[in-house]
Design a protein around this motif. Structure first.
Motif, PDB file in Angstrom:
ATOM      1  N   SER A  52      -8.794 -24.478 -42.636  1.00  0.00           N
ATOM      2  CA  SER A  52      -9.574 -25.710 -42.494  1.00  0.00           C
ATOM      3  C   SER A  52      -9.359 -26.631 -43.681  1.00  0.00           C
ATOM      4  O   SER A  52      -9.256 -27.853 -43.515  1.00  0.00           O
ATOM      5  CB  SER A  52     -11.063 -25.393 -42.366  1.00  0.00           C
ATOM      6  N   ASP A 183      -8.815 -27.558 -34.970  1.00  0.00           N
ATOM      7  CA  ASP A 183      -9.250 -26.483 -35.863  1.00  0.00           C
ATOM      8  C   ASP A 183     -10.113 -25.495 -35.086  1.00  0.00           C
ATOM      9  O   ASP A 183     -11.281 -25.739 -34.847  1.00  0.00           O
ATOM     10  CB  ASP A 183     -10.032 -27.078 -37.042  1.00  0.00           C
ATOM     11  N   GLU A 184      -9.526 -24.409 -34.679  1.00  0.00           N
ATOM     12  CA  GLU A 184     -10.194 -23.379 -33.891  1.00  0.00           C
ATOM     13  C   GLU A 184     -10.997 -23.994 -32.748  1.00  0.00           C
ATOM     14  O   GLU A 184     -12.206 -23.761 -32.645  1.00  0.00           O
ATOM     15  CB  GLU A 184     -11.123 -22.557 -34.789  1.00  0.00           C
TER      16      GLU A 184
HETATM   17 MG   LIG Z   1     -12.004 -22.995 -40.719  1.00  0.00          MG
END
Ligand SMILES: [Mg+2]
Ligand SMILES: Nc1ncnc2c1ncn2[C@@H]1O[C@H](COP(=O)(O)OP(=O)(O)OP(=O)(O)O)[C@@H](O)[C@H]1O
Lengths: 327, 343
Positions: A52, A183-184
């Motif tokens: 991240s 991001d995920e």
């Molecule tokens: Mg993350």
């Protein structure tokens, strides 16, 4: 369709967090990778490995204080790290967009979803709210939200998790960015919804030619989606390769371990082998391989000399004692 | 307001109005019983301790205090519903208690309203700026200022303001609500009356008399609203949706207004409602310092004289104001927060 000039070229990106009364902490430590137009690149690793932070650094979204960023983030030839905050504001949402992990908390609870779509169009396309509304409804339809003309007035809490993530994807793609960072995007969703969202992302990036950086801790996600995969450990890239070669013969014991811990449908009865230990056991990269304490095949050198990332034939590897390729 | 907001909000308001009347009824009973359980009583307060039993009995009968308490209560409710609250026995003996309320209450409301207005207009922007510059000098300075605001008693601040701005420098009037200009009375809110009758000098005079007491009184809600705003903005700045808004490249203005403040206002609005009680209490003290002629003085005398009629009307009306303001708060909450109105 892919040209060779990279769209995004991250070079030696380092992000250091200052911590009161402690050594500064390098969350991202000399990371370099490239994304070509239309390409889908994976950034994979366990929690805390700096995925991240890497994406936020590219977006210029790290907190204003308490960290230092060095290296280069070249996007279409411009180093984003040198842009003024206003110039960066002009590019975010227009040239580079982002989809975050938790679709409920990532949408503003007190603003109708439609407005959250139109505001990007108003900002970057100079459209009025009125003109942007039908465009927003179209976008929602494209990401598979049924009855978008009604849904556009809904608030986030009136939508299901999957629908919210679809709305976030619509927001991200509203201005047809050339790069999307996810991001995920599926971590917070049910397994069935995960598959739908991944399929949607894949379809959209293929249709629009958008390049995608897919951030995940789940190699299963990467397997179906990415052209190239970067494996991160402790803030550094430990292995990189095109999807098939990397999955067929992982060279880094960490990648190998990650592959060993994915459940596989065709391997019923076989035990999953999780990687022992946790990131808390990491050694500092300065004099060793950070992964050594958890490695399945460490040699003496691993705790004495920092391994470097060596590239050959499109593969990159940072390991003193790689996994043998079975012949 | 868009249509899809209006309908649910209206239903919400009606539901709350019903709840509210229930609260007032229960409160009226408790207040009625509580006043009559206080030591002493109207008769002793008027006649003194040494009155003969005969004269006490005569007065009790005249005031209707000899009847069983439940009968007294039902009679009180029946008359209250018609807007009659009985005659004063102590503050202005013989005067209708509701009249006393009508002449006194607007002063207190005018004062409290201006105080809360000042507090909100200053505290919310300051709270936002302080949060954005967390740890900076402006943040620290305003946190200290708000702590002082909490710590300094309101009547002391009132004295200070009066001493410097009115007595020493003569910038503003020392006491009262208005100069005697022969102003026409319409509503009892002097500033408003002047505007309605176009007697602007009357409004101006009333406003000048309001400034010092209002600033003194504003210190109470200011400190609280500032601290809650600052805390709420700090919370919201950490929210994922603010990061999303930044990732969309939205302008600072849109992020500040639509994404940060709109969410941060939710706890602030609730706080403002809860401040009304403290504000009315503070108003009583402030009025005393500036001889402002609100309900404060009347309440004090009514208590001494056990003037049930006046106490009942003033306290019930103050409670009604409190409940109404909190209803307004809940309505604005429902307007801001869709999760409340669509539940
Ligand atoms: Mg993350
Ligand atoms: N604002 C911050 N201040 C200090 N340290 C931070 C900050 N943000 C992240 N870190 C640290 O940087 C490291 C990397 O964090 P990052 O969020 O990039 O992990 P991640 O790979 O995204 O993990 P996850 O899968 O849990 O999302 C972590 O050790 C984290 O504690």
């Amino acid at each position: 369709m892919m040209s060779d000039a990279p769209l995004l070229s991250v070079e030696d990106l380092t992000v250091t967090f200052g911590r009161r009364g402690q050594e500064p902490f390098r969350a991202v430590d000399g990371v370099s990778f490239q994304v070509r137009p239309g390409q889908t690149v994976g950034l994979v690793g366990e929690s805390g490995c700096g995925k991240s932070v890497t994406s936020l650094a590219i977006m210029g979204l790290l907190p204003q204080r308490g960290n230092t960023v060095s290296g280069r983030v070249d996007f279409e030839g411009t180093n984003l790290l040198e842009l003024s905050t206003d110039d960066m504001r002009d590019r975010r949402g227009r040239d580079i967009a982002m989809v975050f992990q938790d679709p409920l908390s990532s949408l503003n609870p007190v603003v109708p979803v439609g407005v959250q779509v139109t505001e990007v169009l108003e900002r970057h396309r100079g459209m009025t709210r009125k003109a942007a509304m039908p465009v927003a409804a179209d976008l929602l339809r494209r990401v598979g939200i049924p009855d978008p003309d009604r849904r556009i007035k809904d608030y986030p809490h009136q939508m299901s998790g999957g629908m919210r993530q679809r709305a976030l994807i619509a927001i991200a793609l509203a201005c047809a960015p050339r790069l999307l960072i996810a991001d995920e995007p599926t971590t917070a969703l049910d397994v069935t919804i995960q598959a739908q969202i991944l399929a949607l992302l894949k379809e959209l990036v293929e249709d629009t030619g958008t390049a995608l950086i897919m951030i995940t801790h789940d190699l299963g996600v990467v397997a179906g989606l990415c052209d190239e995969v970067n494996v991160l450990y402790g803030g550094r890239i430990v292995e990189r390769g095109a999807r098939h070669p990397l999955f067929r013969d992982p060279r880094h014991p960490y990648t190998n371990g990650l592959l060993g811990s994915i459940p596989r449908l065709d391997a019923v009865g076989e035990r999953l082998t999780p990687i022992p230990g946790s990131v808390a056991d990491n050694l500092p990269w300065d004099h060793a391989c950070a992964f050594a304490p958890r490695c399945s095949q460490p040699i003496e050198r691993c705790t004495q000399v920092t391994p470097v990332l060596e590239e050959s034939f499109g593969r990159a590897l940072r390991c003193h004692n790689p996994v043998e390729v079975p012949r | 307001m868009p249509k899809e907001v209006c309908g649910p909000v209206l239903r919400y308001i009606i539901r709350r109005l019903l709840q509210m009347s229930g609260v007032i009824v229960v409160l009226s009973l408790l207040l009625f019983l509580w006043l009559r359980s206080l030591p002493g009583g109207t008769v002793s307060a008027i006649l003194g301790e040494r009155a003969t039993p005969e004269s006490r009995a005569r007065l009790e009968k005249a005031l209707g205090l000899d009847e069983p308490i439940y009968l007294q209560y039902f009679r009180f409710v029946g008359r209250a519903l018609r807007g009659e609250f009985g005659a004063s026995t102590g503050v202005l003996p013989g005067r209708d208690a509701f009249d006393i309320f009508l002449t006194r209450f607007p002063a207190t409301i005018e004062l409290s309203f201006l105080a809360i207005l000042i507090a909100v207009v200053v505290a919310i922007p300051l709270g936002y700026v302080a949060a954005r510059s967390r740890g900076g000098w402006l943040d620290n300075a305003s946190v200290v200022a708000s702590l002082i605001g909490v710590a300094v008693p309101v009547f002391f601040l009132a004295f200070l303001l009066k001493y410097f701005f009115a007595i020493k420098w003569g910038l503003l009037p020392v006491s009262g609500r208005q100069e005697s200009l022969g102003c026409t009375r319409v509503t009892g809110f002097f500033v408003l009356d002047g505007l309605l009758t176009r007697e602007f000098d009357c409004s101006w005079s009333a406003l000048r008399h309001l400034i010092l007491p209002a600033f003194a009184l504003a210190s109470i809600p200011f400190a609280v609203v500032f601290r809650i705003t600052r805390a709420a903005v700090l919370d919201v700045l950490d929210e994922d949706y603010v990061r999303t808004a930044e990732a969309k490249g939205l302008t600072k203005q849109v992020i500040r207004g639509r994404h940060v403040l709109r969410n941060a206002m939710l706890p602030v609005v609730t706080t403002i409602g809860l401040q009304v009680g403290a504000l009315l209490a503070g108003a009583v003290l402030t009025e005393k310092v500036f001889a402002f002629g609100g309900i404060g003085e009347a309440l004090a005398i009514a208590f001494q004289m056990r003037d049930y009629s006046v106490l009942q009307v003033l306290i019930l009306m103050a409670a009604t104001v409190f409940v109404v303001v909190n209803l307004l708060v809940d309505i604005s909450y429902a307007v801001i927060d869709p999760r409340v109105r669509t539940r």
